[in-house]
Design an enzyme around this catalytic site. Structure first.
Site, mmCIF file in Angstrom:
data_model
loop_
_atom_site.group_PDB
_atom_site.id
_atom_site.type_symbol
_atom_site.label_atom_id
_atom_site.label_comp_id
_atom_site.label_asym_id
_atom_site.label_seq_id
_atom_site.Cartn_x
_atom_site.Cartn_y
_atom_site.Cartn_z
ATOM 1 N N GLY A 85 9.040 3.255 -11.048
ATOM 2 C CA GLY A 85 9.384 2.006 -10.387
ATOM 3 C C GLY A 85 10.616 1.964 -9.517
ATOM 4 O O GLY A 85 10.899 0.939 -8.890
ATOM 5 N N CYS A 90 -12.761 -4.944 12.008
ATOM 6 C CA CYS A 90 -13.205 -6.292 12.344
ATOM 7 C C CYS A 90 -12.693 -7.249 11.291
ATOM 8 O O CYS A 90 -13.430 -7.678 10.402
ATOM 9 C CB CYS A 90 -14.713 -6.343 12.410
ATOM 10 S SG CYS A 90 -15.312 -5.543 13.874
ATOM 11 N N GLU A 91 -11.415 -7.574 11.376
ATOM 12 C CA GLU A 91 -10.757 -8.316 10.310
ATOM 13 C C GLU A 91 -9.384 -8.692 10.853
ATOM 14 O O GLU A 91 -8.587 -7.803 11.156
ATOM 15 C CB GLU A 91 -10.626 -7.347 9.120
ATOM 16 C CG GLU A 91 -9.994 -7.874 7.901
ATOM 17 C CD GLU A 91 -11.018 -8.330 6.861
ATOM 18 O OE1 GLU A 91 -12.176 -7.871 6.904
ATOM 19 O OE2 GLU A 91 -10.653 -9.164 6.038
ATOM 20 N N GLY A 111 6.567 7.702 -9.067
ATOM 21 C CA GLY A 111 5.519 7.993 -8.092
ATOM 22 C C GLY A 111 6.100 7.809 -6.700
ATOM 23 O O GLY A 111 6.444 8.753 -5.985
ATOM 24 N N ARG A 112 6.273 6.532 -6.351
ATOM 25 C CA ARG A 112 6.782 6.169 -5.027
ATOM 26 C C ARG A 112 8.048 6.928 -4.647
ATOM 27 O O ARG A 112 8.157 7.458 -3.537
ATOM 28 C CB ARG A 112 7.066 4.662 -5.030
ATOM 29 C CG ARG A 112 7.442 4.086 -3.685
ATOM 30 C CD ARG A 112 7.988 2.656 -3.853
ATOM 31 N NE ARG A 112 7.103 1.791 -4.613
ATOM 32 C CZ ARG A 112 6.064 1.128 -4.092
ATOM 33 N NH1 ARG A 112 5.808 1.234 -2.804
ATOM 34 N NH2 ARG A 112 5.304 0.365 -4.844
ATOM 35 N N ARG A 121 -1.480 -1.621 2.549
ATOM 36 C CA ARG A 121 -0.351 -2.255 1.865
ATOM 37 C C ARG A 121 0.161 -3.523 2.554
ATOM 38 O O ARG A 121 0.616 -4.438 1.891
ATOM 39 C CB ARG A 121 0.802 -1.255 1.652
ATOM 40 C CG ARG A 121 0.451 -0.195 0.603
ATOM 41 C CD ARG A 121 1.635 0.687 0.229
ATOM 42 N NE ARG A 121 2.665 -0.028 -0.473
ATOM 43 C CZ ARG A 121 3.852 -0.332 0.017
ATOM 44 N NH1 ARG A 121 4.183 0.037 1.251
ATOM 45 N NH2 ARG A 121 4.723 -0.993 -0.694
ATOM 46 N N TYR A 126 0.139 -6.725 0.328
ATOM 47 C CA TYR A 126 1.428 -7.232 -0.162
ATOM 48 C C TYR A 126 2.422 -7.607 0.941
ATOM 49 O O TYR A 126 3.592 -7.834 0.655
ATOM 50 C CB TYR A 126 2.157 -6.172 -1.010
ATOM 51 C CG TYR A 126 1.371 -5.271 -1.896
ATOM 52 C CD1 TYR A 126 0.784 -5.755 -3.066
ATOM 53 C CD2 TYR A 126 1.236 -3.911 -1.606
ATOM 54 C CE1 TYR A 126 0.091 -4.904 -3.918
ATOM 55 C CE2 TYR A 126 0.545 -3.052 -2.453
ATOM 56 C CZ TYR A 126 -0.023 -3.561 -3.604
ATOM 57 O OH TYR A 126 -0.700 -2.711 -4.430
ATOM 58 N N TYR A 175 0.973 5.434 -2.004
ATOM 59 C CA TYR A 175 0.064 4.283 -1.968
ATOM 60 C C TYR A 175 -0.548 4.039 -0.587
ATOM 61 O O TYR A 175 -0.806 2.910 -0.208
ATOM 62 C CB TYR A 175 0.772 3.018 -2.486
ATOM 63 C CG TYR A 175 1.336 3.209 -3.869
ATOM 64 C CD1 TYR A 175 0.492 3.316 -4.970
ATOM 65 C CD2 TYR A 175 2.707 3.347 -4.089
ATOM 66 C CE1 TYR A 175 0.995 3.529 -6.247
ATOM 67 C CE2 TYR A 175 3.222 3.563 -5.370
ATOM 68 C CZ TYR A 175 2.357 3.652 -6.434
ATOM 69 O OH TYR A 175 2.856 3.862 -7.687
ATOM 70 N N GLU A 199 8.370 8.243 -15.139
ATOM 71 C CA GLU A 199 7.105 8.334 -14.397
ATOM 72 C C GLU A 199 7.232 7.926 -12.936
ATOM 73 O O GLU A 199 6.592 6.975 -12.495
ATOM 74 C CB GLU A 199 6.048 7.440 -15.058
ATOM 75 C CG GLU A 199 5.517 7.981 -16.338
ATOM 76 C CD GLU A 199 4.572 7.007 -17.014
ATOM 77 O OE1 GLU A 199 3.773 7.469 -17.840
ATOM 78 O OE2 GLU A 199 4.630 5.798 -16.718
#
Ligand code: PLP
Length: 432
Positions: free
Chosen positions: A249, A362-363, A293-294, A331, A335, A391, A291
């Site tokens: 984190g 198309c969004e 990751g990022r 992402r 978010y 991510y 742990e």
């Protein structure tokens, strides 16, 4: 240097990563493409390992969080650097196994493991299953008993860090789909149940309080709550917890507004809380797991795109459209995550154009960022979005049947393909 030391600009005004010219990388591998600086990943892994051992003692082990970036080569790198890994699905386990990752250094997570996940994990011989809840404890126990083995487990605990005082922290609160809360008494209950199970060996406890956290206090508060709980278990059950997994984190600098974090210092600060409490209370120091990751992979990566249309709507916004978007980086859509973007072939020009960066789906929500300060762009420019190592590839989809980009690892002036670009044939491979 741009945001991070491995990102710079060369004499031609081109953005470089690990000393390599991104415009040439785009020419060689096409766009969109994920580019990762392997030396940065390895250096971050070494920082975590040496800081963990130095501050928590020899048995300490950082586990690379697979969900942030998962493909075979990343597991080979983690194995070479002496890290463990965490996996959260059968697919991640399978990828790790295919890469030959040592199973005893795998921690298997997830808040809802299927019976098949559990039996696959035991077939592989994973070191620890991180058990989320009582249903799962009994499922793991039953499977181990059926096999006549004893499965090493940790229990996922929610330390009850108040998300109102720490807004970024969302997975460690009592009302969470993850784990058992100390506050409600359910954590102590599941500990007692686990001790009583013959098919599992309870090694320790796990907590993970959230992600992209810059402040050290949520971590040290969580660590404090966890060691107090370990002391309570000792008192109430006369049982020694041997492993304490403090999750991941730590935050990463995505834009110039984000701070630099010294990860070794952060680990040392958290360690003081744990060692201090254990020493004062005569608790045997548990072996600590982290742990990340990022914070291992995010900054190492950039994504290269080719600019298509540039639209200036008078009185409204400017749009730069690129040949990727939410399929390779969801992402912002998920978010509203902030990024830094540059025109890679004019990286030294002033960033005096304010634009919304649009993808090709198309969004209308298919954006990579809004109101970003970037250089003037024109069709054919190479556009780089920075700090996309975590991510992005792991969350990529084939929405609109867009093939996923390749993952290119650069190291010491060489570039190699770690994941090749998907083809249209790949897209119909499962269609019957
Ligand atoms: C997501 C996650 C991590 C990694 O978090 P980062 O913010 O990427 O460091 C670690 N452990 C668990 C259980 C997670 O869910």
């Amino acid at each position: 240097m741009i945001l991070h030391p491995h990102l710079s600009v060369n004499s031609q005004g081109h953005l470089t990563i690990g000393g390599m010219d991104t415009v040439e990388l785009a020419r060689e591998f096409g766009t969109p493409a994920y580019i990762l600086d392997e030396n940065v990943i390895r250096q971050n892994m070494r920082t975590y390992l040496s800081a963990a051992e130095k501050n928590f003692g020899k048995g300490a082990l950082p586990l690379f969080a697979s969900k942030s970036l998962c493909f075979k080569e990343i597991y080979k790198i983690a194995a070479e650097e002496g890290l463990g890994i965490d996996c959260v699905s059968g697919g991640e386990l399978f990828t790790a196994k295919s890469a030959g990752f040592p199973a005893d250094r795998i921690y298997f997570h997830g808040n809802n493991k299927t019976d098949k996940d559990i039996s696959d994990a035991m077939d592989m011989g994973v070191g620890r299953i991180v058990v989320d809840n009582t249903d799962e404890l009994y499922a793991v126990n039953a499977e181990a008993m059926r096999r006549g083995t004893k499965q090493g487990i940790l229990l996922r605990i929610t330390p009850g860090i108040d998300p109102h005082t720490h807004k970024a922290v969302v997975t460690g609160s009592v009302d969470s789909k993850f784990g058992s809360a100390i506050e409600t008494g359910q954590a102590m209950e599941i500990v007692k149940k686990a001790i009583a199970c013959d098919g599992v060996e309870l090694y320790g406890l796990h907590c993970h309080i959230g992600s992209q956290i810059f402040d050290i206090y949520p971590f040290s508060d969580a660590a404090d709550i966890m060691v107090r709980f370990i002391a309570e278990i000792k008192k109430e059950c006369n049982f020694s917890i041997r492993e304490l997994n403090l999750g991941g984190g730590l935050g990463v600098r995505y834009t110039e507004n984000d701070p630099h974090i010294d990860y070794a210092q952060a680990i040392s600060d958290i360690a003081k809380v744990v060692t201090g409490f254990c020493n004062q209370n005569g608790i045997e120091m548990p072996q600590v797991r982290l742990e990340p990751g990022r914070s291992i992979v995010a900054a190492a990566g950039i994504t290269l795109y080719t600019v298509g249309s540039v639209k200036q709507i008078p009185g409204f916004k400017n749009y730069i459209s690129v040949d990727g978007g939410m399929p390779d980086n969801p992402r912002y859509a998920l978010y509203q995550s902030r990024y830094t973007a540059l025109i890679a072939n004019r990286a030294d020009a002033p960033r005096d154009f304010r634009a919304t960066l649009a993808g090709r789906c198309c969004e209308s929500g298919d954006l990579l960022g809004e109101d970003m300060d970037i250089q003037h762009a024109e069709r054919g420019d190479i556009l780089a979005v920075l700090v996309t190592g975590a991510y992005n590839y792991s969350m990529a989809s084939n929405y609109n049947r867009i093939p996923r980009p390749p993952v290119i690892l650069v190291k010491d002036g060489n570039a190699r393909v770690a994941v090749r670009r998907e083809t249209y044939d790949d897209l119909i491979r499962c269609d019957v």
